[in-house]
Design a protein around this motif. Structure first.
Motif, PDB file in Angstrom:
ATOM      1  N   HIS A   1      -7.236   6.800   3.110  1.00 37.11           N
ATOM      2  CA  HIS A   1      -6.538   6.539   1.854  1.00 37.11           C
ATOM      3  C   HIS A   1      -7.017   7.492   0.757  1.00 37.11           C
TER       4      HIS A   1
ATOM      5  N   HIS B   1       0.858  -1.195   0.000  1.00 38.58           N
ATOM      6  CA  HIS B   1       0.000   0.000   0.000  1.00 38.58           C
ATOM      7  C   HIS B   1       0.885   1.233   0.000  1.00 38.58           C
TER       8      HIS B   1
ATOM      9  N   TRP C   1       5.131   6.538   2.579  1.00 37.70           N
ATOM     10  CA  TRP C   1       5.746   5.238   2.845  1.00 37.70           C
ATOM     11  C   TRP C   1       4.887   4.131   2.280  1.00 37.70           C
TER      12      TRP C   1
ATOM     13  N   HIS D   1      -6.445   7.519   9.773  1.00 34.46           N
ATOM     14  CA  HIS D   1      -5.862   7.647   8.420  1.00 34.46           C
ATOM     15  C   HIS D   1      -6.923   7.428   7.356  1.00 34.46           C
TER      16      HIS D   1
ATOM     17  N   HIS E   1      -9.094   4.217   8.614  1.00 36.33           N
ATOM     18  CA  HIS E   1      -8.890   3.330   9.760  1.00 36.33           C
ATOM     19  C   HIS E   1      -7.987   3.956  10.814  1.00 36.33           C
TER      20      HIS E   1
ATOM     21  N   HIS F   1       3.672  -0.113   2.830  1.00 39.74           N
ATOM     22  CA  HIS F   1       3.662  -1.248   3.759  1.00 39.74           C
ATOM     23  C   HIS F   1       2.591  -2.235   3.343  1.00 39.74           C
TER      24      HIS F   1
ATOM     25  N   HIS G   1      -4.584   3.809  12.678  1.00 40.21           N
ATOM     26  CA  HIS G   1      -3.277   3.283  12.261  1.00 40.21           C
ATOM     27  C   HIS G   1      -2.506   2.609  13.395  1.00 40.21           C
TER      28      HIS G   1
ATOM     29  N   HIS H   1      -0.679  -4.541   3.694  1.00 40.29           N
ATOM     30  CA  HIS H   1      -1.987  -4.084   4.175  1.00 40.29           C
ATOM     31  C   HIS H   1      -3.040  -5.154   3.930  1.00 40.29           C
TER      32      HIS H   1
HETATM   33 CU1  C2O Z   1      -0.573   3.168   6.278  1.00 38.77          CU
HETATM   34 CU2  C2O Z   1      -4.295   1.981   5.368  1.00 38.77          CU
HETATM   35  O1  C2O Z   1      -2.418   2.514   5.820  1.00 38.77           O
END
Ligand code: C2O
Ligand code: CU
Ligand code: CU
Length: 480
Positions: free
Chosen positions: A412, A100, A138, A410, A462, A140, A464, A142
């Motif tokens: 997206h 992600h 960044w 957070h 969500h 990562h 984090h 997911h």
């Molecule tokens: Cu850093 Cu939904 O994520």
């Protein structure tokens, strides 16, 4: 929803379970190294592979880790904005993973969230078309339910969005010399030096807090810096730890960028709070040649705040800096202004959406560990159910309320403006563009939806704290 008092009563029998204070890691005298730079600005393509690895942390036993292209963590990707980059992500592991792009403003189908999980042995080839300002982002894994564990063992890396104009801005830009990428993570090791994570009841509830500080995957290392202005790109890649950062001799940190990019001018801060998922870029002056350390307050963020809050306190060293006069100091003055534009959205009349980050059902887990349930508006994340849809290019006011403890929230696919925090003006570090904000009570956000996300490839929102996210404190929405 449980109130704090009920939670306190409920937690009374768990008094022995407390967040461990972070030990001041013995300094090894080793030089801090930086993740290898994978510069895709010219080639406009890059390849990542998720792999198993073996790592020895701080001279301990070899421990099983995960990484992208290496044993632990991943390379720093450098991507050009205004261009299309062809990515390829291969999964060499036996479990599904994803990549992600946290902080990239890209459509839902290339966002790399739970709906773009890559099966073992498979590859995923998204095209990343960037048209956003320069920023530190960044990436990562997911995959729902295993994000916390996969990030813990190393599936994360830093992503730099650039327009290659930093020299004109008077900003440090020499990777690993005066432009330092710093991934902050706390971890736990057993007596033999193996990294441990079992997500027991306490960790599942409050999120994992480790007792050993890692920067770029290293314990106790020192960063060599030139006798000039140094730029630190701080990335909180911890599962749950919140850092309140400052410099040991109280010199200021000059904030130049938040999650979404540059501010309009540097802002001098004596301390800076960075929650999981957040990034901040600061300039630090080493013109006088005097060393100092980046330190953090030890913050225990716990649902039994009143009780365990008392266990927090004290400070620990995150990273010592040592001035090395053989390094070339290219920048010797702070820029007066930057070319970022602070968010100033016209939210009058924007529809209001209320979101409450709920732990109440999670409290049941205190009794029966098996049943871990976190939710948003009392709805536990369900990958097959869309929570709502918004119109492309619309603006909404989100009122986000956090239950029992602080939650880094957070979203997206967007950059947002923090309008207020508990009715007050946002903290200085929350006045720039954000994609993650620490909700400590109630935060109001103005969110504009500028990228598309279909019903089959929706965006996530969500907490984090990764254990909360995996536990269901997440939702998904489409933008069309
Ligand atoms: Cu850093 Cu939904 O994520
Ligand atoms: Cu994200
Ligand atoms: Cu949370």
């Amino acid at each position: 929803m449980l109130n704090r008092r009920q939670a306190l009563l409920c937690g009374a029998s768990f008094g022995a379970v407390a967040a461990l204070p972070v030990q001041l890691a013995a300094q090894t005298g080793e030089h801090l190294t930086y993740p290898p730079l994978l510069d895709a600005t010219r080639s406009q393509q890059f390849r990542l592979w998720a792999q198993a690895g073996k790592t020895r942390f701080n001279g301990g036993a070899t421990t099983d880790t995960l990484g992208y292209n290496q044993d632990y963590l991943g390379p720093t990707l450098r991507l050009m904005t205004g261009a299309d980059t062809q990515a390829e992500v291969e999964n060499q592991l036996r479990a599904p993973v994803s990549a992600h792009w946290h902080g990239l403003l890209v459509p839902g189908d290339v966002d790399g969230g739970p709906h773009q999980a890559i099966a073992p042995g498979q590859s995923w080839r998204p095209v990343l078309s960037l048209d956003q300002p320069p920023a530190t982002a960044w990436y990562h894994s997911h995959v729902h339910g295993t994000t916390a564990e996969q990030v813990m063992f190393g599936l994360a890396g830093v992503l730099l969005v650039t327009d290659e104009q930093d020299d004109n801005r008077g900003l440090p830009s020499a990777y690993g010399i005066d432009d330092l990428t710093l991934v902050l993570q706390d971890r736990q090791f057993n007596r033999r030096g193996r990294m441990t994570y079992n997500s027991g009841m306490h960790d599942a509830m409050n999120g994992f807090l480790g007792d050993t500080m890692l920067v770029n995957g290293q314990v106790g290392a020192t960063a060599a810096v030139p006798k000039g202005i140094v730029r630190c790109r701080l990335v909180n890649g911890s599962n749950a730890r919140i850092y309140r950062l400052s410099l040991s001799d109280n010199r200021p940190m000059h904030l130049i960028a938040t999650d979404g990019g540059y501010l309009d001018r540097p802002v001098a801060l004596s301390d800076l709070t960075l929650a999981p998922g957040e990034r901040a870029e600061v300039l630090i002056e080493f013109l006088d040649g005097i060393d100092c350390s980046l330190v953090s307050d030890n913050i225990a963020n716990s649902a039994m705040g009143g009780m365990m809050g008392g266990r927090s306190g004290g400070q620990f060293v995150v990273l010592p800096f040592a001035v090395d006069t053989t390094l070339s100091a290219r920048i010797s003055g702070l820029p007066e202004s930057l070319d970022g534009v602070l968010p100033n959205l016209d939210f009058a009349g924007a529809p209001v959406r209320r979101l409450s980050l709920d732990m109440s059902m999670g409290m049941g887990m205190m009794m029966t560990r098996a049943n871990r349930q976190f939710s948003i508006n009392n709805v536990v994340f369900d990958e097959t159910a869309l929570n709502f849809s918004v119109a492309l290019n619309s603006l909404e006011r989100w009122v986000v309320q956090g239950d029992l403890m602080m939650h880094p929230f957070h979203i997206h696919g967007v950059r947002f403006q923090v309008l207020s925090e508990n009715g007050q003006q946002p903290r200085p570090e929350n006045r720039g563009w954000k994609d993650t904000v620490l909700v400590n009570g109630q935060s109001e956000l103005a969110v504009r939806f500028e990228k598309q996300a279909s019903r089959s490839a929706p965006y996530m929102y969500h907490c984090h704290i990764l254990e909360h996210e995996d536990g269901g404190m997440m939702g998904q929405f489409s933008v069309s």
